[in-house]
Motif scaffolding. Structure first.
Motif, short mmCIF file in Angstrom:
data_model
loop_
_atom_site.label_atom_id
_atom_site.label_comp_id
_atom_site.label_asym_id
_atom_site.label_seq_id
_atom_site.Cartn_x
_atom_site.Cartn_y
_atom_site.Cartn_z
N GLU A 1 1.06 -1.16 -0.39
CA GLU A 1 0.07 0.22 -0.09
C GLU A 1 0.68 1.69 -0.29
O GLU A 1 0.77 2.12 -0.31
CB GLU A 1 -0.61 0.11 1.42
N GLY A 2 2.02 1.15 0.80
CA GLY A 2 2.86 2.04 0.66
C GLY A 2 3.08 2.75 -0.97
O GLY A 2 3.61 4.06 -0.94
N ALA A 3 3.44 1.83 -1.47
CA ALA A 3 3.49 2.83 -3.02
C ALA A 3 2.28 3.22 -3.87
O ALA A 3 3.12 3.18 -4.83
CB ALA A 3 4.27 1.74 -3.99
N LEU A 4 1.17 3.18 -3.06
CA LEU A 4 0.29 3.56 -3.90
C LEU A 4 0.09 4.57 -4.10
O LEU A 4 0.09 5.70 -2.76
CB LEU A 4 -1.20 3.16 -3.68
N THR A 5 0.36 5.60 -5.01
CA THR A 5 0.01 7.34 -5.36
C THR A 5 0.14 7.24 -6.39
O THR A 5 -0.25 5.96 -7.57
CB THR A 5 1.70 7.94 -5.55
N VAL A 6 -0.50 7.89 -6.92
CA VAL A 6 -1.35 8.76 -7.89
C VAL A 6 -0.10 9.06 -8.96
O VAL A 6 -1.20 8.13 -10.66
CB VAL A 6 -2.01 10.20 -8.04
N ARG A 7 0.96 9.12 -9.07
CA ARG A 7 1.69 9.16 -10.07
C ARG A 7 2.07 7.33 -10.49
O ARG A 7 2.61 7.43 -11.55
CB ARG A 7 3.65 9.53 -9.61
N SER A 8 2.13 6.46 -9.19
CA SER A 8 2.47 4.93 -9.70
C SER A 8 1.25 4.74 -10.80
O SER A 8 1.97 3.66 -11.54
CB SER A 8 2.74 4.77 -8.10
N ILE A 9 0.19 5.09 -10.27
CA ILE A 9 -1.20 4.45 -10.20
C ILE A 9 -0.98 4.90 -12.13
O ILE A 9 -1.05 3.78 -13.27
CB ILE A 9 -2.49 4.29 -10.17
N ALA A 10 -0.94 6.32 -12.57
CA ALA A 10 -0.56 6.74 -13.96
C ALA A 10 0.46 5.99 -14.62
O ALA A 10 0.51 5.58 -15.73
CB ALA A 10 -0.57 7.84 -13.79
N GLY B 1 0.19 3.97 -17.70
CA GLY B 1 1.01 5.03 -19.16
C GLY B 1 0.36 6.13 -19.97
O GLY B 1 0.29 6.03 -20.65
N CYS B 2 -0.53 6.99 -18.76
CA CYS B 2 -0.94 7.68 -18.87
C CYS B 2 -0.78 9.19 -17.87
O CYS B 2 0.49 8.74 -16.88
CB CYS B 2 -2.54 7.52 -18.57
N SER B 3 -1.23 10.56 -18.04
CA SER B 3 -1.00 11.14 -17.61
C SER B 3 -1.52 10.37 -15.67
O SER B 3 -2.51 10.17 -16.19
CB SER B 3 -1.25 11.95 -17.97
N THR B 4 -1.46 11.84 -14.79
CA THR B 4 -1.96 12.17 -13.82
C THR B 4 -3.46 12.44 -14.30
O THR B 4 -5.06 12.32 -13.43
CB THR B 4 -1.82 12.88 -12.93
N GLN B 5 -3.96 13.19 -15.15
CA GLN B 5 -6.23 13.51 -15.40
C GLN B 5 -6.69 12.66 -15.24
O GLN B 5 -7.51 13.08 -15.21
CB GLN B 5 -5.38 14.94 -16.77
N ASN C 1 -9.14 12.86 -4.98
CA ASN C 1 -8.49 12.68 -4.17
C ASN C 1 -7.90 11.48 -3.96
O ASN C 1 -8.64 10.29 -4.14
CB ASN C 1 -7.68 13.50 -3.05
N VAL C 2 -6.82 10.73 -3.73
CA VAL C 2 -5.72 9.55 -3.18
C VAL C 2 -6.72 8.97 -2.20
O VAL C 2 -7.09 7.08 -2.11
CB VAL C 2 -4.10 9.16 -2.77
N GLU C 3 -7.11 9.58 -0.58
CA GLU C 3 -8.51 9.23 0.35
C GLU C 3 -9.69 8.14 -0.99
O GLU C 3 -10.17 7.60 -0.62
CB GLU C 3 -8.36 9.73 0.69
N GLN C 4 -9.68 9.35 -1.82
CA GLN C 4 -11.40 8.47 -2.74
C GLN C 4 -10.95 7.75 -3.19
O GLN C 4 -11.90 6.56 -3.26
CB GLN C 4 -12.00 9.98 -3.35
N LEU C 5 -9.78 7.72 -3.67
CA LEU C 5 -9.75 6.40 -4.54
C LEU C 5 -9.73 5.32 -3.42
O LEU C 5 -9.63 3.83 -4.26
CB LEU C 5 -8.71 6.15 -5.12
N ARG C 6 -9.10 5.29 -2.43
CA ARG C 6 -9.02 4.51 -1.67
C ARG C 6 -9.77 3.41 -0.67
O ARG C 6 -10.06 2.56 -0.75
CB ARG C 6 -7.91 4.48 -0.39
N ALA C 7 -11.12 5.12 -0.82
CA ALA C 7 -12.64 4.23 -0.22
C ALA C 7 -12.76 3.38 -1.22
O ALA C 7 -13.96 2.58 -1.17
CB ALA C 7 -12.68 5.68 0.12
N ALA C 8 -12.66 3.83 -2.81
CA ALA C 8 -13.67 2.94 -3.78
C ALA C 8 -12.90 1.53 -3.81
O ALA C 8 -13.27 0.60 -4.30
CB ALA C 8 -13.33 3.94 -5.20
N LEU C 9 -11.36 1.92 -3.98
CA LEU C 9 -10.89 0.88 -3.88
C LEU C 9 -11.06 -0.77 -2.92
O LEU C 9 -11.05 -1.75 -3.12
CB LEU C 9 -8.77 1.26 -3.46
#
Length: 196
Positions: free
Chosen positions: A25-34, A38-42, A50-58
């Motif tokens: 989980e420590g490696a989970l960032t918007v940049r690492s997911i992008a 193979g895309c931008s963070t957009q 934000n990442v918190e919202q992503l974690r909640a959906a995860l």
């Protein structure tokens, strides 16, 4: 003009899950997911603020894809859960070794109502007693799962089977008030199809 690659919410959740599986989980960032996509963070910020919202959906995503299973007998609940802890250690840690929201359940058990009905029917016990008995098995499995996911111990599938059977016998004795081996054999026979 070539069409731009579409990144869907499902793609993001799948990539985030893979990062946790491989690196924790420590490696989970918007940049690492992008980077994984193979895309931008957009596209990520388009789907999640934000990442918190992503974690909640995860959390529900991981539950649905890794923890929802139909069981044909009682012992299978524990077997699947413990194999998840043994084989998907980082995902187990993400789902279970975190601070919980108030009212959040301990384990995801889509078979809970059916399990209680089967225990109640086969063991001739009221649903509340069956519920308490099943909770004991859930707590035992959770503790063993934590030990497996944190490398406190290693258990083979055969050892997991033996642990589940042994604990089932312990809680069966307790909740049925069994005092001798003849009674135990009778009730084990009545519930044999639940613990194969």
């Amino acid at each position: 003009m070539p069409r731009t690659k579409q990144i869907e919410k499902e793609d993001i959740l799948r990539a985030a899950t893979e990062i946790i599986r491989q690196k924790g989980e420590g490696a989970l960032t918007v940049r690492s997911i992008a980077g994984e996509l193979g895309c931008s963070t957009q596209p990520l910020y388009y789907e999640f603020e934000n990442v918190e919202q992503l974690r909640a959906a995860l959390l529900p995503y991981v539950r649905e894809h890794y923890l929802q299973f139909r069981c044909s007998n009682y012992k299978e609940f524990g077997r699947h859960f413990l194999n998840f802890a043994r084989q998907e250690k980082e995902l187990f840690r993400f789902v279970y070794l975190r601070r919980r929201a108030p009212g959040e359940t301990l384990l995801d058990d889509i078979n809970f109502d059916e399990t209680i009905r089967l225990l109640s029917q086969n063991l001739e016990m009221d649903p509340e007693t069956a519920r308490r008995m099943h909770h004991q098995m859930q707590y035992r499995c959770y503790g063993m799962g934590v030990m497996l996911a944190t490398d406190y111990c290693e258990l083979t599938e055969a050892q997991i089977e033996a642990e589940l059977t042994e604990f089932y016998i312990i809680i069966l004795r307790h909740y049925k008030g069994i005092t001798d081996d003849a009674q135990l054999q009778y009730w084990l026979g009545r519930s044999r199809h639940l613990i194969l």
